[in-house]
Motif scaffolding. Structure first.
Motif, short mmCIF file in Angstrom:
data_model
loop_
_atom_site.label_atom_id
_atom_site.label_comp_id
_atom_site.label_asym_id
_atom_site.label_seq_id
_atom_site.Cartn_x
_atom_site.Cartn_y
_atom_site.Cartn_z
N GLU A 438 19.05 -2.28 -6.95
CA GLU A 438 18.81 -1.84 -8.33
C GLU A 438 19.41 -0.47 -8.59
O GLU A 438 20.01 -0.23 -9.64
N VAL A 439 19.27 0.45 -7.66
CA VAL A 439 19.72 1.82 -7.88
C VAL A 439 21.22 1.95 -7.72
O VAL A 439 21.92 2.56 -8.54
N GLY A 440 21.76 1.38 -6.64
CA GLY A 440 23.19 1.49 -6.40
C GLY A 440 23.62 2.90 -6.05
O GLY A 440 22.81 3.82 -5.97
N PRO A 441 24.95 3.10 -5.88
CA PRO A 441 25.46 4.42 -5.48
C PRO A 441 25.30 5.47 -6.57
O PRO A 441 25.46 5.18 -7.75
N GLY A 442 24.96 6.67 -6.17
CA GLY A 442 25.04 7.83 -7.04
C GLY A 442 23.88 8.05 -7.98
O GLY A 442 23.87 9.05 -8.70
N TYR A 445 16.06 7.08 -7.07
CA TYR A 445 15.04 6.04 -6.94
C TYR A 445 13.75 6.35 -7.71
O TYR A 445 12.82 5.56 -7.67
N LEU A 446 13.71 7.48 -8.40
CA LEU A 446 12.46 7.90 -9.01
C LEU A 446 11.92 6.90 -10.03
O LEU A 446 10.71 6.69 -10.12
N GLY A 447 12.79 6.29 -10.78
CA GLY A 447 12.31 5.41 -11.84
C GLY A 447 12.45 3.93 -11.56
O GLY A 447 12.09 3.10 -12.40
N SER A 449 11.85 0.12 -10.10
CA SER A 449 10.62 -0.66 -10.10
C SER A 449 9.93 -0.63 -8.73
O SER A 449 8.70 -0.60 -8.65
N HIS A 450 10.70 -0.60 -7.65
CA HIS A 450 10.11 -0.56 -6.31
C HIS A 450 9.33 0.74 -6.11
O HIS A 450 8.20 0.74 -5.57
N THR A 451 9.90 1.87 -6.53
CA THR A 451 9.21 3.15 -6.42
C THR A 451 7.93 3.15 -7.25
O THR A 451 6.88 3.62 -6.78
N GLN A 452 8.01 2.63 -8.45
CA GLN A 452 6.83 2.58 -9.31
C GLN A 452 5.74 1.70 -8.70
O GLN A 452 4.56 2.04 -8.75
N ALA A 453 6.14 0.58 -8.11
CA ALA A 453 5.15 -0.34 -7.53
C ALA A 453 4.47 0.26 -6.31
O ALA A 453 3.32 -0.07 -6.00
N ASN A 454 5.17 1.15 -5.59
CA ASN A 454 4.63 1.75 -4.36
C ASN A 454 4.20 3.20 -4.55
O ASN A 454 3.92 3.91 -3.57
N PHE A 455 4.10 3.62 -5.82
CA PHE A 455 3.87 5.03 -6.12
C PHE A 455 2.62 5.58 -5.44
O PHE A 455 2.64 6.67 -4.87
N GLU A 456 1.53 4.84 -5.47
CA GLU A 456 0.26 5.36 -4.98
C GLU A 456 0.11 5.31 -3.47
O GLU A 456 -0.70 6.03 -2.90
N THR A 457 0.88 4.45 -2.82
CA THR A 457 0.67 4.23 -1.38
C THR A 457 1.88 4.57 -0.52
O THR A 457 1.83 4.41 0.69
#
Length: 525
Positions: A438-442, A445-447, A449-457
């Motif tokens: 999803e993020v790709g080069p450059g 990862y802040l926004g 979906s994977h970061t958001q789903a794992n934000f709390e843990t």
């Protein structure tokens, strides 16, 4: 050689207690409306062990331990029964000195002692498995003093004892309520054990330790457990794990042996632990200390199996170095870490659970020395694969003080160790390929979906560390770690609510305590 394994009985839930339950429905309704205390399960380690001795070195230590047992022997003082048990088993007994044929204690232990066991709590959700690849954290044990930022250092009271039990109950990474979390010196010596054991039972629902200062006090602990769990349940399951210290070098005294026999006969677990300050109670070298430790453990653990084959027993070691200038104990140094790591290997070869370590320090206050020394003790403890960790939180001043701030600072580190021991997540979510696609080069990862789903843990969140900007830290009072810890333990005690207990069981416990106290006058011995 076959070894006892955990049975279906070890997974059974205890009955409601030795007396008819009263108020059970009301207690269950109240429990459903109260917020549930967060609790982490005991650790099931998923990281490799750190081993410091190879096969040749382990065999050397074992041979030397057998030589000590055969040529020097172990003193069994003030206990004719223990001497007779070993004589009947084939040892050479002359006076109070017992010398053992090579391999005798090891063969007795390996014939019957369990590799692991379940210690049951009054709340079955808090049961712990001790042994195998499991690690259980318990609090500090034994200090006569307490320390806090508010009062400094003073003698401990029963109120302090209750406070530390409550803090352990409220701490997610503490799996066990422990034993003498501090010594309540405001109570008579011959009666304080009753209040201490009751505090563990009433103010926590985690597993607990028993009294060992006299055999009859151990017997009182067992009787209180029978009231709590029911006599039949205690006969067939382990509900108490207690600390039995050798009087090193190479002495088992009548007090410790008496408590050991009470617990072993009742099918309750003993942590057989040489208490070592190397250079004073053992040789100054790691190899010499290890041989002596193993010899003392073999003699003590073997005694439990002569008393009752199959009784749970733990290979314990408390090993510290000393200052060769002053003789004072030192902590966080590399030599005791090596002893602990190697002793864990010896315990696995013997085939019984292992206890060592904790968050040990010589510092008088929760400062940088305390933090460094505790970290240098705790990390090797986890790396060794220790099964039961005593002194996990609260230890100060070489074990003379239980620290309020130190307690919550340590439990924060225990939570980190829980994450570390869990290893690397290799699940689909852990691999995170969707996030990389999803993020790709450059980009960042802040926004995604994977970061958001794992934000709390995603990462461990310390309750003590301050990671804010300098300006925000300054605006919030420029507090150091100990000051933040001071606020935390006070908030925890303010938020504490006692776990429910069956009123009939509680009444029976209080009746037992009142009767025992009334039977004898107060004494300070």
């Amino acid at each position: 050689m076959t070894r006892p394994q955990p049975t279906e009985a070890s997974a059974a839930e205890p009955p409601s207690g030795g007396r008819r339950a009263r108020g059970g429905a009301e207690a269950r309704r109240a429990a459903r409306t109260k917020p549930k205390i967060e609790q982490l399960p005991y650790i099931t380690r998923k990281i490799p062990l750190t081993e410091v001795l190879g096969e040749e070195g382990l065999e050397l230590i074992e041979r030397n331990a057998d030589t000590i047992l055969e040529e020097v022997g172990i003193e069994f003082r003030d206990d004719e029964e223990a001497l007779q048990l070993w004589k009947d088993a084939g040892a050479d007994v002359k006076g109070t000195r017992v010398r053992f044929p090579r391999g005798l204690p090891r063969s007795i232990i390996q014939k019957s002692a369990p590799r692991q066991y379940t210690q049951h709590a009054r709340n079955p959700e808090r049961n712990v498995v001790i042994g195998g690849n499991h690690t259980v954290f318990a609090p500090v044990y034994g200090p006569p003093f307490i320390r806090s930022l508010d009062e400094g250092r003073r003698y401990a009271t029963i109120e302090d004892f209750r406070n530390f039990v409550k803090l352990a109950y409220m701490s997610p990474a503490i799996h066990h309520s422990g034993g003498t979390v501090c010594e309540p010196v405001d109570l008579p010596v011959n009666k304080r054990h009753l209040d201490m054991v009751y505090s563990h039972i009433r103010y926590s629902d985690k597993p607990f330790m028993g009294s060992v200062t006299q055999p009859d006090r151990a017997a009182d602990t067992v009787e209180m457990a029978r009231i709590l769990f029911g006599a039949d349940f205690v006969e067939n399951n382990t509900v108490i794990t207690s600390l039995i210290n050798a009087n090193s070098p190479m002495v088992w005294d009548g007090t410790m042996l008496g408590a050991l026999k009470v617990y072993a006969r009742a099918n309750q677990a003993c942590i057989v632990t040489p208490f070592i300050l190397a250079g004073a109670m053992s040789p100054v070298t790691a190899a010499g200390t290890l041989a002596q430790v193993l010899a003392e453990v073999l003699a003590g653990a073997g005694t439990t199996q002569l008393v009752r084959p199959g009784a749970p027993v733990i290979f314990g070691v408390f090993a510290s170095s000393i200052s060769m200038q002053s003789g004072a104990p030192t902590f966080g140094t590399p030599e005791p870490a090596l002893v602990s790591l190697a002793a864990a290997q010896l315990a696995r070869r013997l085939g019984i659970p292992f206890r060592t370590g904790g968050s040990l320090c010589a510092s008088k206050i929760p400062d940088a020395q305390a933090a460094y020394e505790s970290a240098q003790t705790l990390l090797p403890t986890v790396q060794a694969g220790t099964n039961f960790v005593l002194h996990g939180a609260g230890w100060l001043e070489g074990g003379l003080a239980s620290g309020y701030e130190k307690f919550v600072m340590d439990t924060d580190q225990l939570g980190m160790m829980q994450v570390l021991a869990g290893g690397i997540d290799l699940s689909e979510n852990g691999q995170a390929l969707d996030a990389i696609r999803e993020v790709g080069p450059g980009s960042h990862y802040l926004g995604c979906s994977h970061t958001q789903a794992n934000f709390e843990t995603a990462f461990y969140r310390s309750k003590i560390a301050d990671n804010n900007s300098f300006e925000q830290w300054e605006a919030e009072g420029a507090l150091d770690a100990a000051q933040r810890a001071n606020k935390l333990w006070k908030r925890m005690l303010a938020d504490y609510e006692a776990p429910e207990i069956d009123p009939g069981v509680d009444e029976a416990l209080q009746e037992f305590i009142a009767k025992k106290k009334a039977a004898v006058p107060d004494s300070n011995v």
